[in-house]
Write a protein that holds these residues in place. Structure first.
Motif, PDB file in Angstrom:
ATOM      1  N   GLN A  99       0.824  -1.205   0.000  1.00 21.33           N
ATOM      2  CA  GLN A  99       0.000   0.000   0.000  1.00 21.33           C
ATOM      3  C   GLN A  99       0.864   1.264   0.000  1.00 21.33           C
ATOM      4  OE1 GLN A  99      -2.948   0.422  -0.652  1.00 21.33           O
ATOM      5  NE2 GLN A  99      -4.186  -1.316  -0.034  1.00 21.33           N
ATOM      6  N   ALA A 100       2.030   1.199   0.627  1.00 17.10           N
ATOM      7  CA  ALA A 100       2.933   2.353   0.628  1.00 17.10           C
ATOM      8  C   ALA A 100       3.363   2.688  -0.799  1.00 17.10           C
ATOM      9  CB  ALA A 100       4.148   2.068   1.498  1.00 17.10           C
ATOM     10  N   ILE A 101       3.652   1.660  -1.592  1.00 15.04           N
ATOM     11  CA  ILE A 101       4.049   1.884  -2.987  1.00 15.04           C
ATOM     12  C   ILE A 101       2.837   2.315  -3.819  1.00 15.04           C
ATOM     13  CG2 ILE A 101       5.012   0.813  -5.067  1.00 15.04           C
ATOM     14  CD1 ILE A 101       6.594  -1.053  -3.174  1.00 15.04           C
ATOM     15  N   PHE A 102       1.682   1.674  -3.578  1.00 16.75           N
ATOM     16  CA  PHE A 102       0.472   2.020  -4.321  1.00 16.75           C
ATOM     17  C   PHE A 102       0.057   3.470  -4.091  1.00 16.75           C
ATOM     18  CE2 PHE A 102      -1.153  -2.652  -4.038  1.00 16.75           C
ATOM     19  CZ  PHE A 102      -0.178  -3.032  -4.954  1.00 16.75           C
ATOM     20  N   SER A 103       0.431   4.025  -2.950  1.00 17.70           N
ATOM     21  CA  SER A 103       0.025   5.402  -2.644  1.00 17.70           C
ATOM     22  C   SER A 103       0.654   6.414  -3.593  1.00 17.70           C
ATOM     23  CB  SER A 103       0.396   5.754  -1.197  1.00 17.70           C
ATOM     24  OG  SER A 103       1.800   5.722  -1.002  1.00 17.70           O
ATOM     25  N   ALA A 104       1.626   5.971  -4.394  1.00 15.33           N
ATOM     26  CA  ALA A 104       2.261   6.866  -5.369  1.00 15.33           C
ATOM     27  C   ALA A 104       1.453   6.980  -6.665  1.00 15.33           C
ATOM     28  CB  ALA A 104       3.669   6.369  -5.692  1.00 15.33           C
ATOM     29  N   THR A 105       0.335   6.258  -6.764  1.00 26.35           N
ATOM     30  CA  THR A 105      -0.444   6.252  -8.002  1.00 26.35           C
ATOM     31  C   THR A 105      -0.864   7.641  -8.478  1.00 26.35           C
ATOM     32  OG1 THR A 105      -1.264   4.019  -7.529  1.00 26.35           O
ATOM     33  CG2 THR A 105      -2.473   5.302  -9.150  1.00 26.35           C
ATOM     34  N   PRO A 106      -1.407   8.532  -7.605  1.00 24.26           N
ATOM     35  CA  PRO A 106      -1.786   9.876  -8.091  1.00 24.26           C
ATOM     36  C   PRO A 106      -0.618  10.640  -8.710  1.00 24.26           C
ATOM     37  CG  PRO A 106      -2.752   9.472  -5.929  1.00 24.26           C
ATOM     38  CD  PRO A 106      -1.780   8.350  -6.190  1.00 24.26           C
ATOM     39  N   ILE A 107       0.585  10.386  -8.202  1.00 21.25           N
ATOM     40  CA  ILE A 107       1.763  11.067  -8.738  1.00 21.25           C
ATOM     41  C   ILE A 107       2.071  10.545 -10.143  1.00 21.25           C
ATOM     42  CG2 ILE A 107       4.237  11.433  -8.380  1.00 21.25           C
ATOM     43  CD1 ILE A 107       3.585  11.068  -5.342  1.00 21.25           C
ATOM     44  N   LEU A 108       1.958   9.232 -10.325  1.00 19.84           N
ATOM     45  CA  LEU A 108       2.182   8.651 -11.648  1.00 19.84           C
ATOM     46  C   LEU A 108       1.119   9.116 -12.635  1.00 19.84           C
ATOM     47  CD1 LEU A 108       3.178   4.951 -10.826  1.00 19.84           C
ATOM     48  CD2 LEU A 108       4.668   6.826 -11.529  1.00 19.84           C
ATOM     49  N   ILE A 109      -0.121   9.245 -12.144  1.00 21.22           N
ATOM     50  CA  ILE A 109      -1.207   9.704 -13.010  1.00 21.22           C
ATOM     51  C   ILE A 109      -0.904  11.105 -13.521  1.00 21.22           C
ATOM     52  CG2 ILE A 109      -3.643  10.359 -13.073  1.00 21.22           C
ATOM     53  CD1 ILE A 109      -4.117   8.095 -11.004  1.00 21.22           C
ATOM     54  N   ALA A 110      -0.443  11.974 -12.633  1.00 20.11           N
ATOM     55  CA  ALA A 110      -0.090  13.341 -13.041  1.00 20.11           C
ATOM     56  C   ALA A 110       1.034  13.326 -14.063  1.00 20.11           C
ATOM     57  CB  ALA A 110       0.320  14.154 -11.817  1.00 20.11           C
ATOM     58  N   LEU A 111       1.974  12.389 -13.896  1.00 21.84           N
ATOM     59  CA  LEU A 111       3.118  12.284 -14.807  1.00 21.84           C
ATOM     60  C   LEU A 111       2.677  11.787 -16.180  1.00 21.84           C
ATOM     61  CD1 LEU A 111       6.187  12.774 -14.513  1.00 21.84           C
ATOM     62  CD2 LEU A 111       6.443  10.337 -13.990  1.00 21.84           C
ATOM     63  N   LEU A 112       1.793  10.771 -16.192  1.00 20.58           N
ATOM     64  CA  LEU A 112       1.346  10.181 -17.452  1.00 20.58           C
ATOM     65  C   LEU A 112       0.299  11.029 -18.157  1.00 20.58           C
ATOM     66  CD1 LEU A 112       1.005   6.446 -16.286  1.00 20.58           C
ATOM     67  CD2 LEU A 112       2.772   7.400 -17.774  1.00 20.58           C
ATOM     68  N   ALA A 113      -0.396  11.882 -17.396  1.00 19.19           N
ATOM     69  CA  ALA A 113      -1.451  12.707 -18.000  1.00 19.19           C
ATOM     70  C   ALA A 113      -0.894  13.710 -18.994  1.00 19.19           C
ATOM     71  CB  ALA A 113      -2.222  13.443 -16.906  1.00 19.19           C
ATOM     72  N   MET A 114       0.384  14.048 -18.844  1.00 17.02           N
ATOM     73  CA  MET A 114       0.987  15.020 -19.764  1.00 17.02           C
ATOM     74  C   MET A 114       1.073  14.480 -21.192  1.00 17.02           C
ATOM     75  SD  MET A 114       3.922  16.886 -17.481  1.00 17.02           S
ATOM     76  CE  MET A 114       4.599  15.368 -16.787  1.00 17.02           C
ATOM     77  N   PRO A 115       1.741  13.338 -21.427  1.00 15.06           N
ATOM     78  CA  PRO A 115       1.834  12.860 -22.813  1.00 15.06           C
ATOM     79  C   PRO A 115       0.539  12.242 -23.339  1.00 15.06           C
ATOM     80  CG  PRO A 115       2.918  11.326 -21.322  1.00 15.06           C
ATOM     81  CD  PRO A 115       2.540  12.510 -20.498  1.00 15.06           C
ATOM     82  N   ILE A 116      -0.275  11.642 -22.442  1.00 18.73           N
ATOM     83  CA  ILE A 116      -1.457  10.911 -22.913  1.00 18.73           C
ATOM     84  C   ILE A 116      -2.677  11.821 -23.028  1.00 18.73           C
ATOM     85  CG2 ILE A 116      -3.034   9.003 -22.413  1.00 18.73           C
ATOM     86  CD1 ILE A 116      -0.748   7.581 -21.000  1.00 18.73           C
ATOM     87  N   LEU A 117      -2.919  12.644 -22.022  1.00 20.14           N
ATOM     88  CA  LEU A 117      -4.094  13.514 -22.013  1.00 20.14           C
ATOM     89  C   LEU A 117      -3.783  14.933 -22.479  1.00 20.14           C
ATOM     90  CD1 LEU A 117      -5.773  12.452 -18.638  1.00 20.14           C
ATOM     91  CD2 LEU A 117      -6.252  11.610 -20.940  1.00 20.14           C
ATOM     92  N   GLY A 118      -2.504  15.223 -22.630  1.00 17.86           N
ATOM     93  CA  GLY A 118      -2.126  16.560 -23.060  1.00 17.86           C
ATOM     94  C   GLY A 118      -2.277  17.613 -21.982  1.00 17.86           C
TER      95      GLY A 118
END
Length: 294
Positions: A99-118
């Motif tokens: 769960q400690a590692i999974f808690s980083a998901t929002p950060i990864l989403i913000a990172l991936l939203a740039m190239p994928i969602l623009g």
């Protein structure tokens, strides 16, 4: 009682029940194949989604109507894979550390939203992303130990769920949340039913009881989460989800004899703080954009 108060109650109920579900899933996955456990869990989930969809306006036909069929199926597959990965992580890595590692998901989403969602990310969110990734590194490297290769599974799980969320954001532009929820349950059940029978295991009577509890918690937690999102913004619900890390740590230490290293505690605190800031900042930017458009 105000609708916002009810929303917070529903969110807390969902998160608490999800945490209990994870704890029981860890017990079952330590004895039985995670794919088999996930299949049974999805059967209950699919029945719930079909019954819920049938009660919506227009019934099943209207709920199943989608403008993005490929993306909806992709979402369903990603979440089914995510459940298998998460349960496996709970069994071999531990509840607290997973769960400690999974808690980083929002950060990864913000990172991936740039190239994928623009989406554009300013310096504040870049700083939060950097801090969050540093926190993850602390979690991955406890004091005096070499890197544990098993932790790669949790990292893969984290990225997988981030892609699922990104796909959900994309499909939400055309489909209703109920349509997305319907495809999540049905597609996942179909996928797991094609694979799960090859991993069939005969459970003891006691473990079938635990499996029944997992199915009931799966249904109730998703229902409460839907109700929470009906009454609250996502930005209000997301910070509460970090309670699952607290629950996992308590359950992991008290029931499963897991240990919490100093690096893991500090890293988790950094990740949670960075994640909350990232979600809040996205909410602020989203409201400004909406105001400017109107």
């Amino acid at each position: 009682m105000t609708s916002k108060t009810q929303g917070y109650i529903f969110a807390l109920l969902a998160i608490t029940i999800f945490s209990l579900q994870d704890a029981i899933s860890k017990h079952l996955a330590s004895t039985y194949p995670p794919i088999f456990v996930t299949m049974i869990r999805y059967w209950a989930f699919a029945i719930f989604t079909v019954l819920l969809a049938s009660k919506m306006r227009g019934g099943l036909k209207a709920t199943a109507r989608t403008k993005r069929p490929f993306l909806q199926v992709t979402r369903g597959v990603l979440l089914a894979v995510q459940v298998v990965l998460a349960i496996t992580c709970f069994a071999i890595i531990g509840l607290a550390r997973s769960q400690a590692i999974f808690s980083a998901t929002p950060i990864l989403i913000a990172l991936l939203a740039m190239p994928i969602l623009g989406e554009r990310v300013g310096w504040r969110r870049w700083a939060a992303i950097g801090a969050g990734l540093f926190g993850v590194l602390l979690i991955l490297k406890p004091e005096g130990e070499l890197f544990d290769v098993k932790l790669l599974l949790a990292i893969i799980s984290c990225f997988n769920f981030a892609f699922y969320v990104i796909a959900t954001r994309l499909v939400s532009r055309d489909d209703s949340s109920m349509t997305s929820f319907f495809y999540t349950g049905v597609v996942g059940a179909i996928i797991m039913t094609t694979i799960g029978p090859f991993y069939w295991s005969w459970m003891s009577a006691a473990d079938w009881g635990w499996m029944a509890v997992v199915c009931m918690t799966s249904i109730s937690s998703h229902y409460f989460l839907i109700r929470a999102y009906d009454l609250l913004d996502a930005a209000a619900v997301q910070p509460l989800t970090y309670l699952s890390l607290v629950y996992a740590s308590i359950i992991g230490v008290t029931i499963y004899d897991e240990t919490l290293s100093l690096n893991m505690i500090i890293g988790s605190a950094i990740v949670v703080a960075a994640g909350i800031f990232t979600v809040w900042r996205e909410h602020v930017v989203g409201r400004r954009t909406a105001a400017a458009t109107n």
